[in-house]
Motif scaffolding. Structure first.
Motif, mmCIF file in Angstrom:
data_model
loop_
_atom_site.group_PDB
_atom_site.id
_atom_site.type_symbol
_atom_site.label_atom_id
_atom_site.label_comp_id
_atom_site.label_asym_id
_atom_site.label_seq_id
_atom_site.Cartn_x
_atom_site.Cartn_y
_atom_site.Cartn_z
ATOM 1 N N PHE A 145 -27.859 11.528 7.685
ATOM 2 C CA PHE A 145 -28.933 10.768 7.056
ATOM 3 C C PHE A 145 -29.734 10.737 8.309
ATOM 4 C CE2 PHE A 145 -30.351 6.317 7.395
ATOM 5 C CZ PHE A 145 -31.330 6.327 6.221
ATOM 6 N N HIS A 146 -31.135 11.222 7.859
ATOM 7 C CA HIS A 146 -32.338 10.860 8.806
ATOM 8 C C HIS A 146 -33.234 9.867 8.389
ATOM 9 C CE1 HIS A 146 -30.752 14.286 11.342
ATOM 10 N NE2 HIS A 146 -30.689 14.988 10.204
ATOM 11 N N PRO A 147 -33.425 8.746 8.667
ATOM 12 C CA PRO A 147 -34.195 7.760 8.061
ATOM 13 C C PRO A 147 -35.809 8.182 7.890
ATOM 14 C CG PRO A 147 -33.471 6.856 9.907
ATOM 15 C CD PRO A 147 -32.689 8.091 9.859
ATOM 16 N N THR A 148 -36.087 8.889 8.927
ATOM 17 C CA THR A 148 -37.527 9.201 9.217
ATOM 18 C C THR A 148 -38.072 10.331 8.314
ATOM 19 O OG1 THR A 148 -37.239 10.685 10.952
ATOM 20 C CG2 THR A 148 -37.694 8.362 11.403
ATOM 21 N N THR A 149 -36.886 11.318 8.123
ATOM 22 C CA THR A 149 -37.435 12.430 7.159
ATOM 23 C C THR A 149 -36.532 12.329 5.585
ATOM 24 O OG1 THR A 149 -35.311 13.656 7.972
ATOM 25 C CG2 THR A 149 -37.344 13.870 9.255
ATOM 26 N N TRP A 150 -36.007 11.318 5.502
ATOM 27 C CA TRP A 150 -35.191 11.038 4.178
ATOM 28 C C TRP A 150 -36.164 11.271 2.947
ATOM 29 C CZ3 TRP A 150 -30.442 9.506 2.229
ATOM 30 C CH2 TRP A 150 -30.497 8.907 1.036
ATOM 31 N N TRP A 151 -37.252 10.697 2.962
ATOM 32 C CA TRP A 151 -38.149 10.809 1.675
ATOM 33 C C TRP A 151 -38.726 12.181 1.583
ATOM 34 C CZ3 TRP A 151 -36.777 7.205 -1.587
ATOM 35 C CH2 TRP A 151 -36.384 6.157 -1.158
ATOM 36 N N GLN A 152 -39.174 12.815 2.836
ATOM 37 C CA GLN A 152 -39.628 14.093 2.587
ATOM 38 C C GLN A 152 -38.722 15.131 2.170
ATOM 39 O OE1 GLN A 152 -42.858 14.370 3.167
ATOM 40 N NE2 GLN A 152 -42.701 16.594 2.534
ATOM 41 N N GLU A 153 -37.575 15.042 2.607
ATOM 42 C CA GLU A 153 -36.324 15.809 2.033
ATOM 43 C C GLU A 153 -36.210 15.793 0.725
ATOM 44 O OE1 GLU A 153 -33.067 15.245 4.590
ATOM 45 O OE2 GLU A 153 -33.802 16.490 6.468
ATOM 46 N N LEU A 154 -36.215 14.330 0.177
ATOM 47 C CA LEU A 154 -35.884 14.148 -1.272
ATOM 48 C C LEU A 154 -37.166 14.771 -2.128
ATOM 49 C CD1 LEU A 154 -34.885 10.361 -1.597
ATOM 50 C CD2 LEU A 154 -33.171 12.375 -1.201
ATOM 51 N N ILE A 155 -38.244 14.674 -1.865
ATOM 52 C CA ILE A 155 -39.398 15.292 -2.437
ATOM 53 C C ILE A 155 -39.358 16.986 -2.385
ATOM 54 C CG2 ILE A 155 -41.873 15.530 -2.272
ATOM 55 C CD1 ILE A 155 -42.138 12.776 -0.934
ATOM 56 N N GLU A 156 -39.044 17.525 -1.099
ATOM 57 C CA GLU A 156 -38.841 18.842 -1.143
ATOM 58 C C GLU A 156 -37.868 19.466 -1.929
ATOM 59 O OE1 GLU A 156 -38.908 19.690 3.048
ATOM 60 O OE2 GLU A 156 -41.061 19.255 3.388
ATOM 61 N N THR A 157 -36.723 19.048 -1.811
ATOM 62 C CA THR A 157 -35.562 19.240 -2.665
ATOM 63 C C THR A 157 -35.612 18.808 -4.230
ATOM 64 O OG1 THR A 157 -34.243 17.295 -1.968
ATOM 65 C CG2 THR A 157 -33.997 19.286 -0.407
ATOM 66 N N LYS A 158 -36.515 17.909 -4.552
ATOM 67 C CA LYS A 158 -36.617 17.733 -6.112
ATOM 68 C C LYS A 158 -35.207 16.824 -6.261
ATOM 69 C CE LYS A 158 -39.522 21.648 -7.132
ATOM 70 N NZ LYS A 158 -39.813 22.931 -7.817
ATOM 71 N N ALA A 159 -34.959 16.137 -5.341
ATOM 72 C CA ALA A 159 -33.726 15.245 -5.820
ATOM 73 C C ALA A 159 -33.853 14.191 -6.778
ATOM 74 C CB ALA A 159 -33.020 14.554 -4.638
ATOM 75 N N SER A 160 -32.629 14.353 -7.808
ATOM 76 C CA SER A 160 -33.026 13.257 -9.111
ATOM 77 C C SER A 160 -31.726 12.231 -8.690
ATOM 78 C CB SER A 160 -32.551 13.921 -10.365
ATOM 79 O OG SER A 160 -31.167 14.649 -10.373
ATOM 80 N N ILE A 161 -30.719 12.316 -7.896
ATOM 81 C CA ILE A 161 -29.751 11.373 -7.453
ATOM 82 C C ILE A 161 -29.650 11.394 -6.047
ATOM 83 C CG2 ILE A 161 -27.363 10.842 -7.904
ATOM 84 C CD1 ILE A 161 -27.295 12.448 -10.332
ATOM 85 N N ILE A 162 -29.394 10.149 -5.507
ATOM 86 C CA ILE A 162 -29.069 10.093 -4.056
ATOM 87 C C ILE A 162 -27.787 9.385 -3.803
ATOM 88 C CG2 ILE A 162 -31.515 10.423 -3.498
ATOM 89 C CD1 ILE A 162 -29.876 7.148 -2.775
ATOM 90 N N HIS A 163 -27.189 9.412 -2.724
ATOM 91 C CA HIS A 163 -26.102 8.831 -2.325
ATOM 92 C C HIS A 163 -26.370 7.772 -1.132
ATOM 93 C CE1 HIS A 163 -22.250 10.188 -4.900
ATOM 94 N NE2 HIS A 163 -23.396 10.324 -5.727
ATOM 95 N N TYR A 164 -25.742 6.735 -0.947
ATOM 96 C CA TYR A 164 -26.001 6.174 0.118
ATOM 97 C C TYR A 164 -24.824 5.220 0.735
ATOM 98 C CZ TYR A 164 -26.112 2.159 -3.124
ATOM 99 O OH TYR A 164 -25.717 1.263 -3.995
ATOM 100 N N LEU A 165 -24.737 4.582 1.809
ATOM 101 C CA LEU A 165 -23.891 3.828 2.269
ATOM 102 C C LEU A 165 -24.697 2.388 2.807
ATOM 103 C CD1 LEU A 165 -21.438 5.832 4.475
ATOM 104 C CD2 LEU A 165 -21.058 4.881 2.456
ATOM 105 N N GLY A 166 -24.077 1.379 2.747
ATOM 106 C CA GLY A 166 -24.645 0.075 3.181
ATOM 107 C C GLY A 166 -25.629 0.038 4.199
ATOM 108 N N ILE A 167 -25.594 0.815 5.374
ATOM 109 C CA ILE A 167 -26.525 0.926 6.434
ATOM 110 C C ILE A 167 -27.689 1.873 6.018
ATOM 111 C CG2 ILE A 167 -25.662 3.190 7.187
ATOM 112 C CD1 ILE A 167 -25.962 2.223 10.182
ATOM 113 N N VAL A 168 -28.029 2.497 4.839
ATOM 114 C CA VAL A 168 -29.011 3.355 4.547
ATOM 115 C C VAL A 168 -30.203 2.413 3.948
ATOM 116 C CG1 VAL A 168 -29.910 5.004 2.842
ATOM 117 C CG2 VAL A 168 -27.783 5.376 4.138
ATOM 118 N N PRO A 169 -29.853 1.511 3.251
ATOM 119 C CA PRO A 169 -31.161 0.609 2.560
ATOM 120 C C PRO A 169 -31.748 -0.215 3.637
ATOM 121 C CG PRO A 169 -29.342 0.701 0.824
ATOM 122 C CD PRO A 169 -28.752 1.381 2.058
ATOM 123 N N PRO A 170 -31.125 -0.877 4.559
ATOM 124 C CA PRO A 170 -31.971 -1.574 5.431
ATOM 125 C C PRO A 170 -32.747 -0.473 6.433
ATOM 126 C CG PRO A 170 -29.523 -1.908 5.944
ATOM 127 C CD PRO A 170 -29.883 -1.333 4.570
#
Length: 537
Positions: A242-267
């Protein structure tokens, strides 16, 4: 289908050109810095090459191979090849030190280690210390010449549902990690359970791209997500972590439709500056555990998709999920029992407790075989296996409560319940409140001894970058918590730390914050607020 390999071959025939495994581009990663994507057909070709290599070297039903490949997608290709032969895979947490690695390699009776070149020296050193010296093969030089293994335990037996696919080691809390034996039945059941969740977590056949930043040595990414995508013809997107600074860019580039997370990710994501990419994605829903109720709705409104809270364990494979609307997003709800996994909430004598009462969660499979689809046992530890299954129900060690409608709510791990003056305090509840403070990056709430009240609440806090620790800051945080919690739950001790030890899945390891003989109250910089805790309302 009786094996993961057979399920894979079925999907290869149906969706040969569908993407199967994807690694997002990331220039700071040592492998695939530009990213890579392979189809089911391309993966099948590589799996068959690996299968031929292992079979040619004499690997067969009952042998085990250990892998230290970090989060490379190649691990899953090796797993499929091994599974076709009845060979079990034992992934190694790359954060393990020598002693931890030696224990795993010795306890698991593996016949070979495949490791990345960067860790070869470490692994070879440990492999030579094993009671039976272990051959080590460099992943980057894996070209078909591997040492022959010991005679396989079950060479003539038919490979089937109960053949071992993987041996996963749980993170030990009071002793050495336990090796969970996971079979084809376990993997296929886990994947199908995910596929059948429905509600806002509906899986579309042949269309999903599931982004999972969790390690492949964890059941979430390495079993549940992996097999769900195989069964549905979807693509598993595997970042290194998990990289918080590149997270959204990676989701966009990989066309992700589902993501997984742990409690530390949302904050951590909420702490990032607002950007246009916050909603410029294709994510339909997220699946995970531990989002703080105070942040759940805030996250969904900002980023535009639901977070589905689930519950599961390495031992269970199956998961519960709060995925049917209306979801209970302002609570710690994780769903009602559905399908064939049953649940009970019991007291210390394994007696059912009334609705709304906290107790331990017990689970089992409906029908004549309560263990169907669960782990097959703890390797070389029958006593621990039977203790976990006493009375025919698996004892999870999680404290929960269940309402009249059957909805289950997570409270905490039993070992994280603090007993203060007769009051049971869930560390997770206190952590949830503290985590909403703007200056707190990480927090672990633990129990410390108290000569008068049995135990007291201590908060070990890592502040946000640039925020200095001081008595004034401790005072501010105490007041913040005291305004939001019952007085007895407010931290009686506050200690600022530079960081907190975590597992590979970013779960805080509370047992490693202090040494076994350390009284945290005596640590330099520990602020004592216990006498300030007064019942005033």
């Amino acid at each position: 289908m009786t094996t993961v390999y057979e399920a894979f071959c079925t999907t290869v025939a149906k969706y040969p050109d569908n993407p199967f495994l994807c690694v997002p581009a990331y220039d700071k990663r040592s492998y695939h810095p530009d990213g890579v994507e392979i189809t089911y057909a391309e993966a099948a070709g590589e799996v068959e090459r690996l299968r031929s290599t292992y079979r040619g070297a004499g690997f067969s039903h009952g042998n085990r191979v250990a892998f230290l490949l970090e989060n490379r997608p190649d691990y899953l290709l090796h797993l499929l090849a091994a599974n076709s032969l009845g060979v079990s895979c034992v992934p190694i947490n790359p954060d393990y030190l020598d002693d931890e690695m030696l224990y795993l390699l010795d306890h698991s009776d593996v016949d070979l280690v495949v490791t990345i070149e960067a860790r070869a020296t470490d692994v070879q050193k440990v492999a030579l210390q094993r009671s039976r010296p272990l051959p080590v093969v460099i992943f980057e030089k894996f070209a078909g010449h591997i040492p022959r293994p010991r005679p396989a335990p079950y060479p003539a037996a038919t490979i089937g549902l109960m053949s071992e696919v993987s041996l996963l080691y749980t993170s030990g809390t009071t002793g050495r990690p336990k090796g969970c034996i996971l079979t084809n039945e376990y993997f296929l059941t886990a994947g199908q359970t995910y596929l059948d969740l429905g509600g806002v977590a509906q899986i579309r056949e042949g269309q999903e791209r599931l982004y999972n930043p969790l390690p492949l040595f964890h059941m979430n990414a390495g079993a549940v997500s992996f097999v769900c995508m195989i069964l549905s013809g979807g693509c598993l997107v595997i970042p290194d972590r998990f990289h918080p600074t590149t997270w959204w860019q990676e989701l966009i580039e990989t066309k992700a439709s589902i993501i997984h997370y742990l409690g530390i990710v949302p904050p951590l994501l909420l702490n990032q500056p607002k950007r246009a990419t916050d909603t410029a994605h294709n994510v339909r829903f997220g699946v995970g555990a531990g989002v703080e109720p105070e942040l759940h709705e805030v996250f969904e409104k900002r980023f535009g998709f639901p977070l589905v809270e689930v519950w599961g364990m390495t031992e269970t494979g199956r998961i519960f999920a709060d995925c049917i609307e209306p979801r209970q997003i302002h609570t710690r709800a994780f769903g009602r029992p559905t399908g064939d996994m049953l649940a009970r909430v019991v007291d210390e004598k394994d007696q059912d407790v009334p609705a709304g009462t906290e107790g331990e969660l017990l689970v089992k499979c409906a029908g004549n075989d309560p263990r169907r689809g669960f782990f097959a046992g703890y390797l070389k530890n029958d006593d621990a296996t039977e203790e976990a299954w006493k009375g025919g129900w698996f004892h999870t060690g999680d404290t929960v409560r269940q309402d009249g409608s059957g909805m289950l709510y997570f409270v905490d791990r039993k070992k994280n319940i603090i007993r203060r003056s007769g009051e049971n305090i869930a560390a997770a509840e206190v952590e949830a409140v503290l985590q909403t403070h703007d200056d707190i990056a990480k927090v672990a709430v633990i129990a410390v001894k108290d000569e008068l009240r049995e135990e007291e609440v201590m908060a070990c806090i890592v502040l946000m970058d640039g925020v200095p620790d001081s008595e004034e800051k401790a005072e501010e945080i105490f007041t913040y918590a005291n305004d939001r919690l019952a007085y007895f739950k407010t931290p009686g001790w506050i200690l600022f730390l530079d960081d907190l030890p975590t597992t590979g899945t970013q779960k805080i390891q509370k047992t490693r914050i202090f040494g076994p003989d350390v009284d945290p109250r005596t640590e330099a910089g520990a602020f004592d607020f216990k006498d300030r805790k007064k019942k005033s309302r």
